[in-house]
Design a protein around this motif. Structure first.
Motif, PDB file in Angstrom:
ATOM      1  N   SER A  62      42.351  50.035  39.111  1.00 41.72           N
ATOM      2  CA  SER A  62      43.640  49.357  38.987  1.00 41.72           C
ATOM      3  C   SER A  62      43.506  47.865  38.664  1.00 41.72           C
ATOM      4  CB  SER A  62      44.446  49.524  40.278  1.00 41.72           C
ATOM      5  OG  SER A  62      43.725  48.995  41.382  1.00 41.72           O
ATOM      6  N   VAL A  63      42.323  47.290  38.865  1.00 44.79           N
ATOM      7  CA  VAL A  63      42.159  45.847  38.630  1.00 44.79           C
ATOM      8  C   VAL A  63      41.145  45.544  37.530  1.00 44.79           C
ATOM      9  CG1 VAL A  63      42.744  45.418  41.038  1.00 44.79           C
ATOM     10  CG2 VAL A  63      40.331  45.427  40.353  1.00 44.79           C
ATOM     11  N   LYS A  64      40.486  46.554  36.991  1.00 44.22           N
ATOM     12  CA  LYS A  64      39.490  46.320  35.945  1.00 44.22           C
ATOM     13  C   LYS A  64      40.103  45.600  34.764  1.00 44.22           C
ATOM     14  CE  LYS A  64      36.248  50.093  36.849  1.00 44.22           C
ATOM     15  NZ  LYS A  64      35.738  51.412  36.384  1.00 44.22           N
ATOM     16  N   ILE A  69      35.202  39.277  40.372  1.00 45.28           N
ATOM     17  CA  ILE A  69      34.561  38.844  41.611  1.00 45.28           C
ATOM     18  C   ILE A  69      33.294  38.078  41.251  1.00 45.28           C
ATOM     19  CG2 ILE A  69      33.247  41.006  41.888  1.00 45.28           C
ATOM     20  CD1 ILE A  69      33.642  40.718  44.926  1.00 45.28           C
ATOM     21  N   SER A  70      33.045  36.999  41.990  1.00 43.85           N
ATOM     22  CA  SER A  70      31.846  36.205  41.745  1.00 43.85           C
ATOM     23  C   SER A  70      31.385  35.605  43.070  1.00 43.85           C
ATOM     24  CB  SER A  70      32.115  35.096  40.721  1.00 43.85           C
ATOM     25  OG  SER A  70      33.106  34.207  41.190  1.00 43.85           O
ATOM     26  N   ARG A  71      30.190  35.043  43.050  1.00 42.67           N
ATOM     27  CA  ARG A  71      29.661  34.468  44.274  1.00 42.67           C
ATOM     28  C   ARG A  71      28.891  33.190  43.964  1.00 42.67           C
ATOM     29  NH1 ARG A  71      26.370  38.943  46.910  1.00 42.67           N
ATOM     30  NH2 ARG A  71      25.745  37.293  48.380  1.00 42.67           N
ATOM     31  N   ASP A  72      28.915  32.285  44.943  1.00 42.90           N
ATOM     32  CA  ASP A  72      28.139  31.046  44.873  1.00 42.90           C
ATOM     33  C   ASP A  72      27.268  31.027  46.126  1.00 42.90           C
ATOM     34  OD1 ASP A  72      27.133  28.451  44.977  1.00 42.90           O
ATOM     35  OD2 ASP A  72      28.938  27.568  44.128  1.00 42.90           O
ATOM     36  N   ASN A  73      26.015  31.390  45.960  1.00 44.09           N
ATOM     37  CA  ASN A  73      25.141  31.489  47.131  1.00 44.09           C
ATOM     38  C   ASN A  73      24.902  30.126  47.786  1.00 44.09           C
ATOM     39  OD1 ASN A  73      24.914  34.258  46.852  1.00 44.09           O
ATOM     40  ND2 ASN A  73      23.030  34.137  45.636  1.00 44.09           N
ATOM     41  N   ALA A  74      24.908  29.071  47.002  1.00 42.11           N
ATOM     42  CA  ALA A  74      24.700  27.727  47.563  1.00 42.11           C
ATOM     43  C   ALA A  74      25.831  27.332  48.506  1.00 42.11           C
ATOM     44  CB  ALA A  74      24.578  26.712  46.438  1.00 42.11           C
ATOM     45  N   SER A  76      27.737  29.798  50.011  1.00 42.82           N
ATOM     46  CA  SER A  76      28.021  30.977  50.851  1.00 42.82           C
ATOM     47  C   SER A  76      29.474  31.413  50.690  1.00 42.82           C
ATOM     48  CB  SER A  76      27.709  30.680  52.329  1.00 42.82           C
ATOM     49  OG  SER A  76      26.340  30.413  52.515  1.00 42.82           O
ATOM     50  N   THR A  77      29.907  31.461  49.453  1.00 38.48           N
ATOM     51  CA  THR A  77      31.307  31.759  49.167  1.00 38.48           C
ATOM     52  C   THR A  77      31.404  32.834  48.082  1.00 38.48           C
ATOM     53  OG1 THR A  77      32.000  29.522  49.783  1.00 38.48           O
ATOM     54  CG2 THR A  77      33.510  30.799  48.403  1.00 38.48           C
ATOM     55  N   VAL A  78      32.343  33.752  48.275  1.00 41.81           N
ATOM     56  CA  VAL A  78      32.651  34.758  47.268  1.00 41.81           C
ATOM     57  C   VAL A  78      34.085  34.510  46.797  1.00 41.81           C
ATOM     58  CG1 VAL A  78      33.374  36.464  49.000  1.00 41.81           C
ATOM     59  CG2 VAL A  78      32.650  37.225  46.731  1.00 41.81           C
ATOM     60  N   TYR A  79      34.309  34.726  45.521  1.00 42.76           N
ATOM     61  CA  TYR A  79      35.606  34.450  44.911  1.00 42.76           C
ATOM     62  C   TYR A  79      36.195  35.720  44.306  1.00 42.76           C
ATOM     63  CZ  TYR A  79      33.702  29.713  45.088  1.00 42.76           C
ATOM     64  OH  TYR A  79      33.145  28.524  45.500  1.00 42.76           O
ATOM     65  N   LEU A  80      37.517  35.712  44.173  1.00 43.60           N
ATOM     66  CA  LEU A  80      38.199  36.764  43.433  1.00 43.60           C
ATOM     67  C   LEU A  80      39.214  36.080  42.519  1.00 43.60           C
ATOM     68  CD1 LEU A  80      38.439  39.856  43.081  1.00 43.60           C
ATOM     69  CD2 LEU A  80      40.405  39.748  44.635  1.00 43.60           C
ATOM     70  N   GLN A  81      38.898  36.050  41.240  1.00 39.93           N
ATOM     71  CA  GLN A  81      39.819  35.511  40.249  1.00 39.93           C
ATOM     72  C   GLN A  81      40.748  36.631  39.814  1.00 39.93           C
ATOM     73  OE1 GLN A  81      40.162  32.283  38.936  1.00 39.93           O
ATOM     74  NE2 GLN A  81      41.993  33.170  38.003  1.00 39.93           N
ATOM     75  N   MET A  82      42.039  36.413  39.986  1.00 42.37           N
ATOM     76  CA  MET A  82      43.035  37.442  39.689  1.00 42.37           C
ATOM     77  C   MET A  82      43.942  36.934  38.581  1.00 42.37           C
ATOM     78  SD  MET A  82      43.952  38.691  43.568  1.00 42.37           S
ATOM     79  CE  MET A  82      44.801  37.169  43.965  1.00 42.37           C
ATOM     80  N   ASN A  83      43.922  37.622  37.455  1.00 34.22           N
ATOM     81  CA  ASN A  83      44.755  37.268  36.309  1.00 34.22           C
ATOM     82  C   ASN A  83      45.732  38.391  36.002  1.00 34.22           C
ATOM     83  OD1 ASN A  83      43.211  34.888  35.984  1.00 34.22           O
ATOM     84  ND2 ASN A  83      41.747  35.935  34.658  1.00 34.22           N
ATOM     85  N   SER A  84      46.739  38.073  35.206  1.00 34.63           N
ATOM     86  CA  SER A  84      47.737  39.077  34.803  1.00 34.63           C
ATOM     87  C   SER A  84      48.258  39.855  36.002  1.00 34.63           C
ATOM     88  CB  SER A  84      47.120  40.041  33.782  1.00 34.63           C
ATOM     89  OG  SER A  84      46.631  39.348  32.650  1.00 34.63           O
ATOM     90  N   LEU A  85      48.650  39.123  37.013  1.00 36.65           N
ATOM     91  CA  LEU A  85      49.071  39.764  38.261  1.00 36.65           C
ATOM     92  C   LEU A  85      50.357  40.564  38.084  1.00 36.65           C
ATOM     93  CD1 LEU A  85      48.092  36.889  40.655  1.00 36.65           C
ATOM     94  CD2 LEU A  85      47.335  39.257  40.885  1.00 36.65           C
ATOM     95  N   LYS A  86      50.414  41.667  38.829  1.00 41.38           N
ATOM     96  CA  LYS A  86      51.542  42.589  38.778  1.00 41.38           C
ATOM     97  C   LYS A  86      52.169  42.687  40.165  1.00 41.38           C
ATOM     98  CE  LYS A  86      49.003  45.467  35.453  1.00 41.38           C
ATOM     99  NZ  LYS A  86      48.479  46.838  35.173  1.00 41.38           N
ATOM    100  N   PRO A  87      53.420  43.116  40.249  1.00 46.75           N
ATOM    101  CA  PRO A  87      54.046  43.280  41.575  1.00 46.75           C
ATOM    102  C   PRO A  87      53.242  44.207  42.485  1.00 46.75           C
ATOM    103  CG  PRO A  87      55.713  43.371  39.869  1.00 46.75           C
ATOM    104  CD  PRO A  87      54.387  43.342  39.164  1.00 46.75           C
TER     105      PRO A  87
END
Length: 115
Positions: A62-64, A69-74, A76-87
């Motif tokens: 549903s989100v592909k 998703i990405s990570r910055d080991n330096a 210690s953070t993981v991110y979720l970039q969400m584009n074209s968001l839907k209800p």
């Protein structure tokens, strides 16, 4: 003590973007598989995306193509970039990891997509 602290949620219009962050502590982050899950009202919690220590990613169908998703080991953070968001992306989003055979969750961050 393991802690996962999410941030970045909010209210956004259809088609908009948000970036969620999850700061981890108390784990060997560089070696940890991290995940994002979400739970909409009245529904079960579902997997959104995962990222392994080597950077291999996996996404719910549903989100592909919309979420990254990405990570910055330096950091210690993981991110979720969400584009074209839907209800239907409206939910509480949770960060997740498994460390020493124990599953840990963050407190969650609310994402609301308005039409």
């Amino acid at each position: 003590q393991v802690q996962l602290v999410e941030s970045g949620g909010g209210l956004v219009q259809v088609g908009g973007s948000l970036r969620l962050s999850c700061a981890a502590s108390g784990i060997f982050f560089s070696f940890a598989a991290m995940g994002w899950y979400r739970q909409a009202p009245g529904k079960e919690r579902e997997l959104v995306a995962t990222i392994l220590m080597d950077g291999i990613t996996n996404y719910a169908d549903s989100v592909k193509g919309r979420f990254t998703i990405s990570r910055d080991n330096a950091k210690s953070t993981v991110y979720l970039q969400m584009n074209s968001l839907k209800p239907e992306d409206t939910a509480v989003y949770y960060c997740n990891t498994v460390f020493t055979m124990t599953t840990y969750w963050g407190q969650g961050t609310q994402v609301t997509v308005s039409s």
